[in-house]
Structure formats: structure tokens, C-alpha cells
Design an enzyme around this catalytic site. Structure first.
Site, PDB file in Angstrom:
ATOM      1  N   CYS A 251       0.827  -1.163  -0.011  1.00 42.28           N
ATOM      2  CA  CYS A 251      -0.027   0.172  -0.047  1.00 42.28           C
ATOM      3  C   CYS A 251       0.877   1.245  -0.171  1.00 42.28           C
ATOM      4  CB  CYS A 251      -1.072  -0.237   1.284  1.00 42.28           C
ATOM      5  SG  CYS A 251      -0.167   0.168   2.973  1.00 42.28           S
ATOM      6  N   HIS A 310      -2.882   1.589   6.933  1.00 44.98           N
ATOM      7  CA  HIS A 310      -3.050   1.386   5.429  1.00 44.98           C
ATOM      8  C   HIS A 310      -2.767   2.932   4.708  1.00 44.98           C
ATOM      9  CE1 HIS A 310      -4.423   0.632   1.519  1.00 44.98           C
ATOM     10  NE2 HIS A 310      -5.427   1.175   1.464  1.00 44.98           N
ATOM     11  N   ASP A 333      -6.915   5.625  -4.001  1.00 48.81           N
ATOM     12  CA  ASP A 333      -6.163   4.545  -3.138  1.00 48.81           C
ATOM     13  C   ASP A 333      -5.768   3.686  -4.535  1.00 48.81           C
ATOM     14  OD1 ASP A 333      -5.267   2.463  -1.878  1.00 48.81           O
ATOM     15  OD2 ASP A 333      -6.802   2.324  -0.536  1.00 48.81           O
TER      16      ASP A 333
END
Length: 666
Positions: A251, A310, A333
């Protein structure tokens, strides 16, 4: 900044900023022509070709011609563009071409009649008040557009670590790479930061035929382990040159390259870390954890997860596609988690909508809302006459979405932006946002009963020093004064930051008598239970513990969980404060192995925008109790104050680094 930017041989202009060129007076009889430039060849009346490959021989979809014609001899505008004579000296004339504030972004060619005046890149312009990415503060623009280094935050809510990251949006090939990823957009879509940012976000992921391959398996033998990356530059450059996906990322790497790409095209962007981040696969605004009597997770029932952290990217823009009130920061994202409209991507999702619980606002706002503000339910599963009986034993409304962090503007410090994403935990506004988000939630997804609240459980620890025993201190609070006996069961797992279990370390069980209304119970497990398992995967691992406490007299149960990060030994470097271009810069590194096991696959590396590329040196194995002193030499190629990031990695110990600013002179 209010003119042209020169990056090597490229000329870059911002929307609604003057492009000045010189021309002979006899060339001004007809027109000035600008158009988004073909990737393949230049032709005065050609339609733009946003080819799917960026090489000179690549082919792409043909669009209708997008040409802007301007006459400097008349007060004439075309599609918001205009031109004027800025200066005239004899037969030489300086022309000023000003693009529209909503012009198509991309690569343009410029022609004066039949004379080809050159090419330039047109970007979004956060300095222009009419541009949809306008950012009023000069300090914010300096951080979110111009700063090419920064930090990405990792670790845990109670043990936050900063990872230095080089964004490098002005480096070679980066801008060309970014625009080569926008071949799926129509010319009109290239006017909007919403469609451009969503497309760039999509193309960061190799699953969508994009840049980076996500890998959480622990086996990275066919590429680069995600924890080794500290820069977006080599990833985007490699993809641009090879036209192949780059292996591998997780991530924070996806966020790093997305932040770089957005800044490169002129969209203000920041990498954001959400600690205790929920991944709600069932999309019911809750994270449901199922345990057996010992505290072990029941994997076939537990589909949701809570990531220790995250990382995604926020982009700044007006949302002209939405009602008023949803402009500003938008979540994007690129990590491949869930499918949105046919592709792995998330956003842009308005932070303002997330805060209010307006989960119907596009794009993917419900998913992001749960990441930062979901409720966690812990269920006990028992067998009853061959059937599974599920009992809700804990509800945590304040454990998801902690210490949401980004780099502070103008300073190398962490800024907590949690209140931009949600109201204070437990406040009437926060619960109202949850109610608003839950309006369309099916009744079967809502718990029919509440867990026991006569007993409260908390765990003090959040870390363990590597090589030492695991210790958990439980705090038990009761409402009754009389003594009670309790059974305690604690299951400890070794897992990655995403909550993926790699192995169970064991179960601790204990029976104690509680005397007062508040009691303290200590659980411990020897270091041997985890020390020899650190090299199971090439990822940084943590210890996850689930604790269940049962009151023997009443049968009441309560549960909670804790994540323990490892504290690594000290890592020190020595390097000068100044250096010169093309002269060796000496770096001395010292690291002691305090573990009872050898450290294998040792590697030292140094990375900086002052260097042509990352340098690394493999050093084999470091025996227990031994210290390594290693000297590295690197040759700077760029002048100025440059940040150098020095890393130590091994199979067992990861994410150990140090950094220093060195002034490089010619």
C-alpha cells in the site's frame, strides 16, 4: 512559478499561464495553432493520438481533431485560449499564448502557420484561481506540488514510524510516464482532475494493465520486496522504459507512486496513513472477527480484517461533478483491494463526505468511511449440537481509524489529520455520521443484542523488544466488589501488517481470582516462540493477540485484541555534511546483532535524488552478538541540499534506516 518550467529538454506550462515564443514578423499573417500532440508524428491538422504505448512507433485510438487556432492580429479567443503581441523589435516579435483555465492537459505541439514552433506539456495549475485544482496557500502549494521528498508513516497507532520517501516528480521520464497512462481518456476528460486522477489511480496497478504488481505473499524472489523501495522514481522510470509491470509493491508503495504522478501533472497530493484501518469485504460498515474458546481466529468465518496501517493518497480539487460542499481533499487509493466500476481502484472520494457519513457520494465513499470509522464486532463461536452458535462478546466503536497522518506542511514532522476525516470518537456528531451511513444497512447485518458490559478489559503493551519475551499486562475493571474467578485465554499469532496470519505462536491460559474492582494480570511467552520464525516471510511481521476473559460464576465473557510491534536494535551512520559532484562520498554504517540467531541476506543501501541511482551492497550473514562496520562510497551527480537515505535489511530484521541532508556543491 507563473511562467514556464524547464525540465531538461521539456517545456512545461501550467494552465492559464503565458507561453512566450519568438517569431519573425512575416510569419504572423495567418494563425497560431496549438493542439494536443500526437505521440507518433507531428502534423498540422492531425488529430491527437493518446497512444497506449509511449514509444515512437506505437499505435493508439484516433480521436477527432482538437485544434486551437489563434490570430495575434485580432482580439480573438478560441476555446478560452488567446494570444497577444508582447514585444516587437524590428522583424522579431515576442508572442504570448495564454491557455484556458480548463484546457486539456497533456503534450502539445505549437505551430505558427506552417512553422513548427515546438512542443510543450500543459499541466493543471494550482496557482490559478480559475483552475479546478486551485490551492490558495503558497505554503501548501510548496508542499503538495513542489516538494519532491517527504515521509510515509507506518507501524501502529501507538508506535508510529516514519519512512523517508523520494517522490521525485521532476525527474527524467516521470512526466512522460504519467501522461502515457492516460490513453483511456477522451480529450474532454483530460480537462477534469476528477477523471484524470481516477484514471492515474487505476493505472498505478498492474491488475489494470498498469505500473505496479501488488504482492502480499511474503515471496518476492522474482522482483523487489516492497519494504526495500524508498522512492517512486525507479518504479515509474522502469515502467516507462520497459512498458512492463514492476514487481512488487504494497500500500505505501502504491501511495508513493500515485502521489508522485498527481504532483507531476499539477494536482496537489499528499500520502495519508490510516492506522487500525478496516477492510470491510461485506460492505456492512463493520469488521466482524470470529474466535473460538481459546481466542484463535476462525479463518473461514472471518472475512473482514483490520490492517495495522493503510496508506492512500489525498488529491486536492473542486468536485464540479457533485453538489456544493464536497470539494477539497479527495481520497484516491491505488492498492488493489476492491473493484470499483470494473477496475481495482478507489476514489476520488470526498473527505468532507466521509466525515459526514454521506456514503452515497461517489466514488467508493462507503468503503473509505468504514476504513476510518467502522465498528468492530468480536464474536465467540461455539459448537452446540453440531451447529455453530455465535455470541457477540465485544463491540468497539472507537478502535478503527486512529491517528490518521500525513507530513506537515513545510516541516519534517507528522501531522494528525484525523479530525478532517471524522468527528471526535464517541461525540454526538460522530455517532450521527455512523447513523447516516447506516441508513441503508440491511437489518440482518445489525446485531440483535449487546455484549456484557459488567467487565471491561484493556491491554497495556504495544511493543516487544526483539529477542525478549512477549509480555501482556491485562487491566480488568468490574462493577461488583465481591471476589470472582476468571478464566483467561490468549492466542498469539505472527502476522503481517494487513492482518494476514503466518503462524500461531501458541496459547496462554490462566485462571485468577479478582479481588477488587480493578485488577492487573500479566501474561508472558518466551522469545523462543517467535525468534526462529521471523524469516518465514520477507515482510515485516508483528504479534497479534486475542484475549478472552470468562467470569466463572456468571459465564459472562469479554474480549479484546492487541498488536505488538518489534523494537529493533540501534542503527548508526556517519557521513559528512558536505560533498562535491563526482567526488566519492564516504558513509560508515554500524549495526549489532543482539539476537540469539544469525541475520541472513544482509544488505546495505543508499538512495538520494543526488545520486544517479540507488547503490546497494550485500554483506552475507551476521552471527549472534556480532557487530558489523561497513563503509560505502557513492558519487553525487546533482548539486544542492540532498537527502540521503541509508538502509539496513536482512531476512529477519527489516525497515531499519537512517537519513541525513548533505549539501552537494559543484
Amino acid at each position: 512559478m507563473h511562467g514556464l518550467l524547464h525540465f531538461g529538454r521539456k517545456i512545461i506550462s501550467l494552465r492559464h499561464v503565458a507561453v512566450t515564443l519568438l517569431a519573425g514578423l512575416n510569419n504572423l499573417t495567418k494563425q497560431i495553432c496549438t493542439e494536443p500532440r500526437r505521440q507518433k508524428q507531428a502534423c498540422a491538422a492531425a488529430s491527437p493520438d493518446w497512444s497506449r504505448q509511449c514509444g515512437p512507433d506505437s499505435q493508439g485510438p484516433q480521436f477527432s481533431s482538437t485544434v486551437v487556432e489563434l490570430d495575434p492580429m485580432a482580439s480573438f479567443r478560441s476555446k478560452g485560449w488567446h494570444v497577444k503581441i508582447a514585444k516587437q523589435s524590428g522583424v522579431e516579435v515576442a508572442l504570448t499564448v495564454i491557455s484556458a483555465a480548463d484546457a486539456i492537459v497533456g503534450k502539445y505541439k505549437l505551430a505558427v502557420n506552417e512553422y513548427k514552433a515546438g512542443i510543450f506539456y500543459l499541466l493543471f495549475n494550482p496557482w490559478c484561481s480559475d483552475d479546478s485544482v486551485f490551492m490558495p496557500s503558497e505554503e501548501d502549494r510548496a508542499e503538495y506540488i513542489l516538494n519532491d521528498t517527504g515521509y510515509i508513516y507506518m507501524g501502529f497507532a501507538k508506535q508510529i514510524k516514519e519512512k523517508p520517501w523520494t517522490f521525485g516528480q521532476f525527474e527524467k521520464h516521470i512526466l512522460s510516464c504519467c501522461f502515457s497512462l492516460l490513453t483511456n481518456l477522451e480529450p474532454s476528460e483530460l480537462q477534469s482532475p476528477v477523471s484524470v486522477s481516477r484514471s492515474i489511480c487505476t493505472m498505478m496497478c498492474a491488475v489494470n494493465n498498469g505500473v505496479l504488481v501488488g504482492n502480499w505473499s511474503g515471496d518476492y524472489s522474482r522482483g523487489t520486496a516492497p519494504h526495500l523501495w524508498t522512492s517512486s522514481v525507479p518504479i515509474l522510470q522502469q515502467h516507462y522504459i520497459t512498458k512492463m509491470p514492476v514487481c512488487f509493491g504494497q500500500c505505501w508503495v502504491f501511495s508513493g507512486i500515485l502521489t508522485t504522478a498527481l504532483r507531476a501533472v499539477g494536482i496537489p497530493a499528499r500520502s495519508v496513513t490510516n492506522f487500525e484501518s478496516a477492510h470491510d469485504t461485506e460492505r456492512n460498515l463493520t469488521v466482524d472477527i470470529y474466535l473460538d474458546d481459546t481466542g484463535k481466529t476462525i479463518t473461514h468465518l472471518t472475512k473482514d480484517s483490520v490492517w495495522n496501517f493503510h496508506v492512500w493518497t489525498d488529491a486536492w480539487m473542486k468536485r464540479q461533478d457533485l453538489p456544493q460542499g464536497y470539494s477539497g481533499w479527495q481520497v484516491l487509493d491505488a492498492t488493489p483491494q476492491e473493484i470499483s466500476e470494473g477496475g481495482f481502484r478507489t476514489g476520488p472520494s470526498s473527505v468532507a463526505a466521509i466525515r459526514q457519513g454521506e456514503v452515497h457520494i461517489k466514488y467508493d465513499t462507503k468503503f473509505v468511511f468504514t476504513e476510518v470509522n467502522g465498528d468492530k464486532f468480536i464474536w465467540l463461536v461455539q459448537q452446540n449440537q453440531g451447529r455453530e452458535k455465535k455470541t457477540l462478546i465485544a463491540v468497539e466503536t472507537a478502535s478503527i481509524g486512529k491517528n490518521i497522518s500525513t507530513k506537515m506542511v513545510g516541516e519534517n514532522k507528522r501531522e494528525d489529520i484525523t479530525l478532517q476525516y471524522k468527528f471526535p470518537e464517541g461525540s454526538p456528531e460522530e455517532r450521527k455520521a455512523m447513523e447516516r451511513a447506516s441508513e441503508n444497512r440491511p437489518e440482518e447485518d445489525k446485531p440483535s443484542h449487546s455484549p456484557n458490559r459488567s467487565l471491561q478489559l484493556a491491554i497495556l503493551q504495544n511493543s516487544v523488544e526483539l529477542g525478549y519475551p512477549v509480555t501482556l499486562t491485562l487491566i480488568l475493571k468490574r462493577k461488583v466488589p465481591n471476589p470472582q474467578n476468571v478464566n483467561i485465554s490468549c492466542s498469539l499469532d505472527l502476522q503481517t501488517y494487513t492482518g494476514s496470519k503466518k503462524t500461531n505462536l501458541g496459547i496462554i491460559q490462566k485462571t485468577v481470582q479478582l479481588q477488587g474492582q480493578e485488577s492487573e494480570v500479566v501474561l508472558s511467552m518466551e522469545a523462543d516462540t517467535y525468534i526462529y520464525k521471523l524469516g518465514l516471510v520477507d515482510d515485516e511481521v508483528v504479534i497479534k493477540g486475542f484475549v478472552i476473559v470468562e467470569v466463572m460464576e456468571t459465564g459472562d465473557r469479554v474480549a479484546t485484541d492487541a498488536t505488538l510491534c518489534f523494537l529493533y536494535p540501534a542503527f548508526s551512520i556517519e557521513m559528512p555534511s558536505t560533498g562535491k559532484i563526482h567526488e566519492p562520498l564516504l558513509i560508515t554504517c554500524t549495526f549489532k546483532n543482539t539476537l540469539p540467531i544469525p541475520l541472513t541476506n544482509i544488505k546495505f543501501s543508499v538512495e538520494s535524488l543526488g545520486l544517479a541511482n540507488m547503490n546497494s551492497w550485500e554483506q552475507g550473514t551476521l552471527p549472534p552478538g556480532k557487530t558489523i562496520n561497513f563503509q560505502m562510497k557513492c558519487n553525487p551527480v546533482k548539486a544542492g541540499p540532498r537527502k540521503f537515505i541509508v538502509k539496513f535489511t536482512s531476512r529477519q530484521v527489516k525497515e531499519v534506516h537512517s537519513e541525513k541532508i548533505v549539501l552537494i556543491t559543484k
